[in-house]
Design a protein around this motif. Structure first.
Motif, PDB file in Angstrom:
ATOM      1  N   GLY A   1       0.790  -1.216   0.000  1.00 27.44           N
ATOM      2  CA  GLY A   1       0.000   0.000   0.000  1.00 27.44           C
ATOM      3  C   GLY A   1       0.823   1.267   0.000  1.00 27.44           C
ATOM      4  N   GLY A   2       2.124   1.161  -0.271  1.00 25.96           N
ATOM      5  CA  GLY A   2       2.982   2.332  -0.291  1.00 25.96           C
ATOM      6  C   GLY A   2       2.902   3.089  -1.600  1.00 25.96           C
ATOM      7  N   ALA A   3       3.886   3.955  -1.819  1.00 30.80           N
ATOM      8  CA  ALA A   3       3.895   4.772  -3.031  1.00 30.80           C
ATOM      9  C   ALA A   3       3.997   3.880  -4.261  1.00 30.80           C
ATOM     10  CB  ALA A   3       5.067   5.750  -2.994  1.00 30.80           C
ATOM     11  N   PRO A   4       3.194   4.139  -5.296  1.00 32.59           N
ATOM     12  CA  PRO A   4       3.246   3.303  -6.492  1.00 32.59           C
ATOM     13  C   PRO A   4       4.519   3.470  -7.301  1.00 32.59           C
ATOM     14  CG  PRO A   4       1.770   5.157  -6.827  1.00 32.59           C
ATOM     15  CD  PRO A   4       2.149   5.182  -5.382  1.00 32.59           C
TER      16      PRO A   4
ATOM     17  N   ALA B   1      20.976  11.281 -11.446  1.00 25.23           N
ATOM     18  CA  ALA B   1      19.606  11.483 -11.908  1.00 25.23           C
ATOM     19  C   ALA B   1      18.697  10.501 -11.158  1.00 25.23           C
ATOM     20  CB  ALA B   1      19.515  11.257 -13.411  1.00 25.23           C
ATOM     21  N   PRO B   2      17.473  10.890 -10.798  1.00 23.02           N
ATOM     22  CA  PRO B   2      16.593   9.987 -10.050  1.00 23.02           C
ATOM     23  C   PRO B   2      16.027   8.882 -10.936  1.00 23.02           C
ATOM     24  CG  PRO B   2      15.451  12.023 -10.568  1.00 23.02           C
ATOM     25  CD  PRO B   2      16.877  12.210 -11.020  1.00 23.02           C
ATOM     26  N   ILE B   3      15.630   7.792 -10.298  1.00 22.65           N
ATOM     27  CA  ILE B   3      14.928   6.707 -10.980  1.00 22.65           C
ATOM     28  C   ILE B   3      13.603   6.488 -10.267  1.00 22.65           C
ATOM     29  CG2 ILE B   3      17.035   5.604 -11.806  1.00 22.65           C
ATOM     30  CD1 ILE B   3      16.735   3.546  -9.573  1.00 22.65           C
ATOM     31  N   ARG B   4      12.585   6.011 -11.010  1.00 22.66           N
ATOM     32  CA  ARG B   4      11.239   5.835 -10.439  1.00 22.66           C
ATOM     33  C   ARG B   4      10.681   4.478 -10.840  1.00 22.66           C
ATOM     34  NH1 ARG B   4       7.138  10.342 -11.545  1.00 22.66           N
ATOM     35  NH2 ARG B   4       6.217   9.397  -9.675  1.00 22.66           N
ATOM     36  N   PRO B   5      11.101   3.410 -10.180  1.00 20.79           N
ATOM     37  CA  PRO B   5      10.536   2.091 -10.499  1.00 20.79           C
ATOM     38  C   PRO B   5       9.094   1.976 -10.013  1.00 20.79           C
ATOM     39  CG  PRO B   5      11.982   1.942  -8.596  1.00 20.79           C
ATOM     40  CD  PRO B   5      12.114   3.349  -9.110  1.00 20.79           C
ATOM     41  N   SER B   6       8.317   1.125 -10.669  1.00 24.76           N
ATOM     42  CA  SER B   6       6.941   0.856 -10.259  1.00 24.76           C
ATOM     43  C   SER B   6       6.927  -0.249  -9.214  1.00 24.76           C
ATOM     44  CB  SER B   6       6.101   0.433 -11.474  1.00 24.76           C
ATOM     45  OG  SER B   6       6.103   1.452 -12.458  1.00 24.76           O
ATOM     46  N   VAL B   7       5.972  -0.171  -8.288  1.00 24.92           N
ATOM     47  CA  VAL B   7       5.828  -1.185  -7.242  1.00 24.92           C
ATOM     48  C   VAL B   7       4.655  -2.086  -7.576  1.00 24.92           C
ATOM     49  CG1 VAL B   7       5.389  -1.587  -4.789  1.00 24.92           C
ATOM     50  CG2 VAL B   7       6.835   0.330  -5.497  1.00 24.92           C
TER      51      VAL B   7
END
Length: 338
Positions: A198-201, A222-228
């Motif tokens: 239930g955390g950040a997607p 640079a940031p990365i944003r993986p999906s959960v």
């Protein structure tokens, strides 16, 4: 007049090089020139002074005087008594002392402790994860910094806040290597996280390099944003084998049907012996990715992946037959959070 002009030139050069000079401590960038002033030295010959060096280039104290020649192009005494190092290296770290006697017989000593540094390029995250599964440890990526001295440190950040390894939900594996010729450091930091249910997607991860010297700015990746993804309960996925048990004669056919009540209708992902089987772009006979599809059985264990609207991870379920197999479902939309 000439002596004053020379001294002024060296002061200007020091300003341009950006060398931080004090009575005791000096930091100098690797490969740049460094000038150390001998306090109390007569500005023109004859000069009564000597420099003593104890660095990585010397086994003990080495003495340099104005009358001596250049020391292997490493350091030499200038006409105004200052000591010039044309290109500072790691081996020049150490202690420098000058003792000068003025024309009226007054003796003055200068002591310096020299440290060198090299700022590496921006760190980088290699092998970044595109997807993470909630509830289990996942490798986010490996942060790499190359060409720094001293070694410095790497830190991970989640949504702009520093991640503190706790050995449970967050763990870091670090490795420091030193180049045998240049002496510069390469740092590796591998991040493992266990995303909460239930955390950040799509959490944002980044990494930063902090130099060992104070007042030096940190360098950020640079940031990365993986999906959960969150696994579907296994009870929602069922594998039906026909004939029962999956026992067929050589050349026969077995039908594997993956059933799930998950809505909207999901995609089915199959792997065989740990290797994913390709999905067809549309549900056609023989496509191993849709409920109710049929394909000739191959020797080995078939596994499928299952996911809810928010998830997409393996959900193997044992059938009742001897040959066995497993199946699961994943929403057509893919991972949570787009």
């Amino acid at each position: 007049m000439a002596a004053g002009t020379t001294a002024g030139v060296w002061v200007l050069v020091l300003s341009l090089w950006g060398v931080a000079v004090s009575d005791q401590n000096i930091t100098a960038r690797i490969g740049k020139p460094l000038v150390l002033n001998c306090k109390g030295a007569p500005k023109k010959p004859p000069q009564q002074l000597e420099w003593k060096l104890n660095t990585g280039r010397t086994e003990a104290w080495k003495v340099l005087t104005p009358q001596g020649g250049p020391w292997d192009s490493v350091a030499r005494v200038l006409p105004n008594g200052s000591l010039l190092l044309p290109a500072v290296g790691i081996q020049d770290e150490g202690t420098f002392r000058c003792r000068a006697t003025s024309r009226n017989g007054k003796e003055t000593k200068s002591n310096y402790r020299v440290q060198v540094y090299q700022i590496p390029g921006k760190p980088d995250i290699v092998d970044p994860a595109s997807e993470l599964m909630a509830g289990v440890p996942n490798k986010v990526g490996t942060c790499v910094s190359e060409g720094g001295y001293p070694a410095g440190t790497l830190s991970w950040h989640l949504d702009g806040k520093t991640l503190i390894p706790d050995g449970k939900g967050v763990s870091v594996k670090e490795e420091t290597r030193r180049h045998p010729e240049t002496g510069l450091f390469t740092l590796h930091s591998e991040l493992m996280v266990t995303p909460a249910w239930g955390g950040a997607p799509q959490p944002t991860f980044s990494c930063s390099f902090s130099p060992s010297f104070p007042r030096r700015r940190a360098l950020h990746t640079a940031p990365i944003r993986p999906s959960v993804w969150e696994p579907v309960p296994l009870e929602e996925v069922q594998l039906v084998v026909e004939p029962a048990g999956g026992a067929v004669p050589p050349g026969g056919t077995v039908t594997l049907t993956c059933e799930t009540s998950v809505q909207p209708p999901p995609q089915i992902h199959w792997t065989k012996d740990g290797t994913p089987l390709p999905l067809s772009p549309s549900p056609v006979p023989g496509d191993p990715g849709r409920p109710g599809d049929r394909r000739p059985a191959r020797r080995g264990h078939h596994v499928a992946q299952a996911a809810t609207q928010r998830t997409g991870e393996e959900g193997p379920r044992k059938p009742g037959g001897r040959r066995g197999g497993a199946c699961g479902a994943e929403p057509a939309g893919g991972s949570r959070g787009g």
